[in-house]
Scaffold this motif. Sequence first.
Motif, PDB file in Angstrom:
ATOM      1  N   PHE A  37       1.148  -1.376   0.095  1.00 35.83           N
ATOM      2  CA  PHE A  37      -0.074   0.055  -0.012  1.00 35.83           C
ATOM      3  C   PHE A  37       0.872   1.244   0.140  1.00 35.83           C
ATOM      4  CE2 PHE A  37      -4.096  -1.333   1.246  1.00 35.83           C
ATOM      5  CZ  PHE A  37      -4.118  -2.730   1.203  1.00 35.83           C
ATOM      6  N   ARG A  38       0.296   2.459  -0.284  1.00 32.18           N
ATOM      7  CA  ARG A  38       1.129   3.492  -0.119  1.00 32.18           C
ATOM      8  C   ARG A  38       0.065   4.725   0.256  1.00 32.18           C
ATOM      9  NH1 ARG A  38       2.186   4.540  -6.530  1.00 32.18           N
ATOM     10  NH2 ARG A  38       0.006   5.379  -7.215  1.00 32.18           N
ATOM     11  N   PHE A  47      -4.143   0.975  -1.841  1.00 31.07           N
ATOM     12  CA  PHE A  47      -3.692  -0.501  -2.344  1.00 31.07           C
ATOM     13  C   PHE A  47      -2.860  -0.105  -3.713  1.00 31.07           C
ATOM     14  CE2 PHE A  47      -3.622  -5.045  -3.055  1.00 31.07           C
ATOM     15  CZ  PHE A  47      -3.640  -4.966  -4.296  1.00 31.07           C
ATOM     16  N   VAL A  48      -1.802  -0.793  -3.581  1.00 27.79           N
ATOM     17  CA  VAL A  48      -0.818  -0.713  -4.855  1.00 27.79           C
ATOM     18  C   VAL A  48      -0.904  -2.095  -5.630  1.00 27.79           C
ATOM     19  CG1 VAL A  48       1.377  -0.135  -5.740  1.00 27.79           C
ATOM     20  CG2 VAL A  48       0.588   1.094  -3.787  1.00 27.79           C
ATOM     21  N   ALA A  49      -0.432  -3.120  -4.720  1.00 32.25           N
ATOM     22  CA  ALA A  49      -0.179  -4.342  -5.473  1.00 32.25           C
ATOM     23  C   ALA A  49      -0.179  -5.478  -4.426  1.00 32.25           C
ATOM     24  CB  ALA A  49       1.101  -4.471  -6.235  1.00 32.25           C
ATOM     25  N   ALA A  98       0.373  -7.700   5.419  1.00 33.59           N
ATOM     26  CA  ALA A  98       0.037  -9.589   5.264  1.00 33.59           C
ATOM     27  C   ALA A  98      -1.402  -9.826   5.701  1.00 33.59           C
ATOM     28  CB  ALA A  98       1.043 -10.109   5.888  1.00 33.59           C
ATOM     29  N   ARG A  99      -2.132 -10.422   4.904  1.00 32.80           N
ATOM     30  CA  ARG A  99      -3.343 -11.032   5.366  1.00 32.80           C
ATOM     31  C   ARG A  99      -3.147 -12.175   6.352  1.00 32.80           C
ATOM     32  NH1 ARG A  99      -8.086 -12.133   2.028  1.00 32.80           N
ATOM     33  NH2 ARG A  99      -9.282 -11.294   4.008  1.00 32.80           N
ATOM     34  N   THR A 100      -4.242 -12.667   6.949  1.00 35.25           N
ATOM     35  CA  THR A 100      -4.054 -13.818   7.476  1.00 35.25           C
ATOM     36  C   THR A 100      -4.545 -15.084   6.787  1.00 35.25           C
ATOM     37  OG1 THR A 100      -6.388 -13.642   8.444  1.00 35.25           O
ATOM     38  CG2 THR A 100      -4.325 -12.702   9.816  1.00 35.25           C
ATOM     39  N   PHE A 101      -4.938 -15.040   5.463  1.00 37.74           N
ATOM     40  CA  PHE A 101      -5.465 -15.904   4.450  1.00 37.74           C
ATOM     41  C   PHE A 101      -4.360 -16.194   3.292  1.00 37.74           C
ATOM     42  CE2 PHE A 101      -9.405 -16.212   6.679  1.00 37.74           C
ATOM     43  CZ  PHE A 101      -9.558 -14.946   6.958  1.00 37.74           C
ATOM     44  N   ARG A 109      -7.580  -1.771   3.330  1.00 34.07           N
ATOM     45  CA  ARG A 109      -6.529  -1.914   4.208  1.00 34.07           C
ATOM     46  C   ARG A 109      -7.159  -2.687   5.400  1.00 34.07           C
ATOM     47  NH1 ARG A 109      -5.175   3.871   6.608  1.00 34.07           N
ATOM     48  NH2 ARG A 109      -4.087   2.513   8.030  1.00 34.07           N
ATOM     49  N   THR A 110      -8.311  -2.994   5.568  1.00 32.17           N
ATOM     50  CA  THR A 110      -8.705  -3.625   6.775  1.00 32.17           C
ATOM     51  C   THR A 110      -8.749  -5.088   6.788  1.00 32.17           C
ATOM     52  OG1 THR A 110     -10.932  -3.260   5.805  1.00 32.17           O
ATOM     53  CG2 THR A 110     -10.529  -1.524   7.588  1.00 32.17           C
ATOM     54  N   ALA A 111      -8.434  -5.311   5.380  1.00 31.56           N
ATOM     55  CA  ALA A 111      -8.492  -6.955   5.244  1.00 31.56           C
ATOM     56  C   ALA A 111      -7.096  -7.511   5.619  1.00 31.56           C
ATOM     57  CB  ALA A 111      -8.617  -7.177   3.756  1.00 31.56           C
TER      58      ALA A 111
END
Length: 125
Positions: A37-38, A47-49, A98-101, A109-111
């Motif tokens: 993110f940036r 989100f960037v990538a 990092a996600r937990t999935f 961003r909340t994900a």
Amino acid sequence: QVQLVESGGGLVQAGDSLRLSCTASGRTFSRNVMAWFRQAAGKEREFVAGVTWNAGYTIYTDSVKGRFTISRDNAKNTVYLQMNGLKPEDTAVYYCAARTFMEPIQTTRTAYAFWGQGTQVTVSS
């Protein structure tokens, strides 16, 4: 203690390239979606990538498609963002997350449960 540590930011001129790295410690993220993110001054974090756990799928925000490439090396617990053809509008603090999935990649961003401290990228015209 889980940490994501970004590096590779700096001051460059328009058209130059940078490669950001994000190395995790405290646990492995080899089974997690990773993303960049940036956040530019006075703006929301965007989100960037993103990349799935096995790098089988990547997505990019429209403004960086064809210029940025996200990749990962699970053996090194590291994710990268290769940035080519940098523009002044790319100036921002870049954050690794990092996600937990394992999947899917999410653009909100909340994900993302884990975050780095950020690295500054400044592109002069």
